[in-house]
Design a protein around this motif. Structure first.
Motif, PDB file in Angstrom:
ATOM      1  N   ASN A  99       7.641  -8.069   9.005  1.00 28.26           N
ATOM      2  CA  ASN A  99       9.065  -8.294   8.037  1.00 28.26           C
ATOM      3  C   ASN A  99       9.851  -8.030   9.489  1.00 28.26           C
ATOM      4  OD1 ASN A  99      11.251  -8.174   6.612  1.00 28.26           O
ATOM      5  ND2 ASN A  99      11.438  -5.943   6.587  1.00 28.26           N
ATOM      6  N   ASP A 100      11.077  -9.022  10.239  1.00 31.63           N
ATOM      7  CA  ASP A 100      12.139  -8.579  11.176  1.00 31.63           C
ATOM      8  C   ASP A 100      13.348  -8.672  10.671  1.00 31.63           C
ATOM      9  OD1 ASP A 100      12.867  -9.314  13.521  1.00 31.63           O
ATOM     10  OD2 ASP A 100      12.148 -10.116  14.178  1.00 31.63           O
ATOM     11  N   GLY A 151      15.662  -8.473  12.676  1.00 39.02           N
ATOM     12  CA  GLY A 151      16.671  -8.946  13.904  1.00 39.02           C
ATOM     13  C   GLY A 151      17.014  -7.571  14.911  1.00 39.02           C
ATOM     14  N   GLY A 152      16.781  -6.301  14.709  1.00 38.13           N
ATOM     15  CA  GLY A 152      17.304  -5.198  15.596  1.00 38.13           C
ATOM     16  C   GLY A 152      18.284  -4.801  14.923  1.00 38.13           C
ATOM     17  N   GLU A 153      18.425  -5.046  13.805  1.00 33.32           N
ATOM     18  CA  GLU A 153      19.865  -4.096  12.822  1.00 33.32           C
ATOM     19  C   GLU A 153      19.349  -2.862  12.189  1.00 33.32           C
ATOM     20  OE1 GLU A 153      21.193  -6.738   9.872  1.00 33.32           O
ATOM     21  OE2 GLU A 153      21.674  -7.804  10.932  1.00 33.32           O
ATOM     22  N   ARG A 154      17.706  -2.597  12.348  1.00 36.53           N
ATOM     23  CA  ARG A 154      17.240  -1.736  11.855  1.00 36.53           C
ATOM     24  C   ARG A 154      15.754  -1.602  12.266  1.00 36.53           C
ATOM     25  NH1 ARG A 154      17.008  -0.116   5.943  1.00 36.53           N
ATOM     26  NH2 ARG A 154      17.166  -2.469   5.230  1.00 36.53           N
ATOM     27  N   LYS A 155      14.791  -0.384  12.508  1.00 33.05           N
ATOM     28  CA  LYS A 155      13.665  -0.283  12.690  1.00 33.05           C
ATOM     29  C   LYS A 155      12.824  -1.505  11.743  1.00 33.05           C
ATOM     30  CE  LYS A 155      10.019   2.508  13.859  1.00 33.05           C
ATOM     31  NZ  LYS A 155       8.578   1.502  14.210  1.00 33.05           N
ATOM     32  N   SER A 156      11.752  -1.951  11.537  1.00 32.11           N
ATOM     33  CA  SER A 156      11.379  -3.060  11.134  1.00 32.11           C
ATOM     34  C   SER A 156      10.163  -3.057  11.992  1.00 32.11           C
ATOM     35  CB  SER A 156      11.672  -4.751  10.962  1.00 32.11           C
ATOM     36  OG  SER A 156      11.503  -4.976  11.945  1.00 32.11           O
ATOM     37  N   CYS A 157       8.541  -4.002  11.535  1.00 30.26           N
ATOM     38  CA  CYS A 157       7.366  -3.849  11.819  1.00 30.26           C
ATOM     39  C   CYS A 157       7.168  -5.538  12.883  1.00 30.26           C
ATOM     40  CB  CYS A 157       6.742  -4.244   9.944  1.00 30.26           C
ATOM     41  SG  CYS A 157       6.312  -2.722   9.175  1.00 30.26           S
ATOM     42  N   LYS A 161      -1.071  -8.914  13.945  1.00 28.03           N
ATOM     43  CA  LYS A 161      -2.713 -10.034  12.850  1.00 28.03           C
ATOM     44  C   LYS A 161      -3.425 -11.395  13.385  1.00 28.03           C
ATOM     45  CE  LYS A 161      -1.487 -13.131   9.680  1.00 28.03           C
ATOM     46  NZ  LYS A 161      -0.153 -14.629   9.690  1.00 28.03           N
ATOM     47  N   GLU A 162      -3.216 -11.567  14.849  1.00 28.16           N
ATOM     48  CA  GLU A 162      -3.845 -12.338  15.926  1.00 28.16           C
ATOM     49  C   GLU A 162      -4.939 -11.595  15.724  1.00 28.16           C
ATOM     50  OE1 GLU A 162      -1.373 -13.820  19.104  1.00 28.16           O
ATOM     51  OE2 GLU A 162       0.152 -14.165  17.420  1.00 28.16           O
ATOM     52  N   VAL A 192      -7.289 -11.871   6.331  1.00 29.20           N
ATOM     53  CA  VAL A 192      -6.235 -11.170   6.690  1.00 29.20           C
ATOM     54  C   VAL A 192      -5.065 -11.716   7.344  1.00 29.20           C
ATOM     55  CG1 VAL A 192      -4.778 -10.787   9.204  1.00 29.20           C
ATOM     56  CG2 VAL A 192      -7.230 -10.242   8.698  1.00 29.20           C
ATOM     57  N   SER A 193      -3.728 -11.665   5.751  1.00 28.70           N
ATOM     58  CA  SER A 193      -2.365 -12.413   5.339  1.00 28.70           C
ATOM     59  C   SER A 193      -1.276 -11.980   5.492  1.00 28.70           C
ATOM     60  CB  SER A 193      -2.256 -12.159   3.604  1.00 28.70           C
ATOM     61  OG  SER A 193      -3.202 -12.815   3.249  1.00 28.70           O
ATOM     62  N   THR A 194      -0.203 -12.153   5.831  1.00 31.37           N
ATOM     63  CA  THR A 194       1.078 -11.748   6.301  1.00 31.37           C
ATOM     64  C   THR A 194       1.514 -10.844   5.175  1.00 31.37           C
ATOM     65  OG1 THR A 194       1.138 -13.659   8.160  1.00 31.37           O
ATOM     66  CG2 THR A 194       3.417 -12.475   7.344  1.00 31.37           C
ATOM     67  N   SER A 195       2.395 -10.521   5.303  1.00 30.52           N
ATOM     68  CA  SER A 195       2.828  -9.289   4.383  1.00 30.52           C
ATOM     69  C   SER A 195       4.104  -9.449   4.409  1.00 30.52           C
ATOM     70  CB  SER A 195       2.163  -8.002   4.323  1.00 30.52           C
ATOM     71  OG  SER A 195       3.260  -7.496   2.942  1.00 30.52           O
ATOM     72  N   GLY A 196       5.213 -10.306   3.660  1.00 38.83           N
ATOM     73  CA  GLY A 196       6.795  -9.168   4.265  1.00 38.83           C
ATOM     74  C   GLY A 196       6.624  -7.406   3.842  1.00 38.83           C
ATOM     75  N   CYS A 197       8.213  -7.443   3.778  1.00 37.46           N
ATOM     76  CA  CYS A 197       8.459  -5.518   3.650  1.00 37.46           C
ATOM     77  C   CYS A 197       7.778  -5.147   2.230  1.00 37.46           C
ATOM     78  CB  CYS A 197      10.237  -5.686   3.641  1.00 37.46           C
ATOM     79  SG  CYS A 197      10.198  -3.082   3.672  1.00 37.46           S
ATOM     80  N   MET A 198       7.098  -4.083   3.505  1.00 38.80           N
ATOM     81  CA  MET A 198       6.679  -3.107   2.224  1.00 38.80           C
ATOM     82  C   MET A 198       7.060  -1.663   1.878  1.00 38.80           C
ATOM     83  SD  MET A 198       2.736  -2.601   3.834  1.00 38.80           S
ATOM     84  CE  MET A 198       2.031  -4.809   4.324  1.00 38.80           C
ATOM     85  N   GLY A 199       8.520  -1.466   2.388  1.00 39.82           N
ATOM     86  CA  GLY A 199       9.326  -0.685   2.834  1.00 39.82           C
ATOM     87  C   GLY A 199       9.855   0.134   3.287  1.00 39.82           C
ATOM     88  N   VAL A 200       8.528   0.403   4.058  1.00 38.60           N
ATOM     89  CA  VAL A 200       8.370   1.848   4.772  1.00 38.60           C
ATOM     90  C   VAL A 200       8.119   1.690   6.821  1.00 38.60           C
ATOM     91  CG1 VAL A 200       7.209   3.469   3.796  1.00 38.60           C
ATOM     92  CG2 VAL A 200       6.054   1.250   4.837  1.00 38.60           C
TER      93      VAL A 200
END
Length: 100
Positions: free
Chosen positions: A18-19, A21-27, A36-37, A54-62
């Motif tokens: 999850n990105d 864009g600098g608005e708030r901290k993200s993974c 991941k690589e 190994v898969s990409t995930s969207g936001c996990m909420g933390v």
């Protein structure tokens, strides 16, 4: 038509990418793409393909605790992961593989 299947994987790793864009901290702030690589490369080199995914995930909420990696179905969650932590995650996967 809906069908229910059993997962073919001993362990399925979800790496949050999850990105915000600098608005708030993200993974994504924690170099999650490199994590991941490195995990994918290690799974391939160890011959675990087909057993470990190994898969990409969207936001996990933390994201405030990111980067985050989850392992299912074992319900293991790693927070604050950096690329230097990949070996520790791989050690956990090796243990899970030996238990199966």
């Amino acid at each position: 038509m809906l069908t229910q299947n059993k997962s073919p994987y001993i362990a399925h790793l979800f790496v949050c990418t999850n990105d915000r864009g600098g608005e708030r901290k993200s993974c994504a702030d924690g170099n999650c793409q490199l994590i991941k690589e490195k995990l994918k490369e290690a799974v391939d080199s160890k011959g675990w393909k087909g057993k470990v995914r190994v898969s990409t995930s969207g936001c996990m909420g933390v994201c405030a605790q990111g980067a985050n990696v989850m392992i299912y179905p074992q319900k293991l969650w790693f927070s604050g992961v950096s690329p230097d932590d990949v070996d520790a995650i791989l050690s956990t996967i090796e243990r899970l593989m030996s238990e199966d």
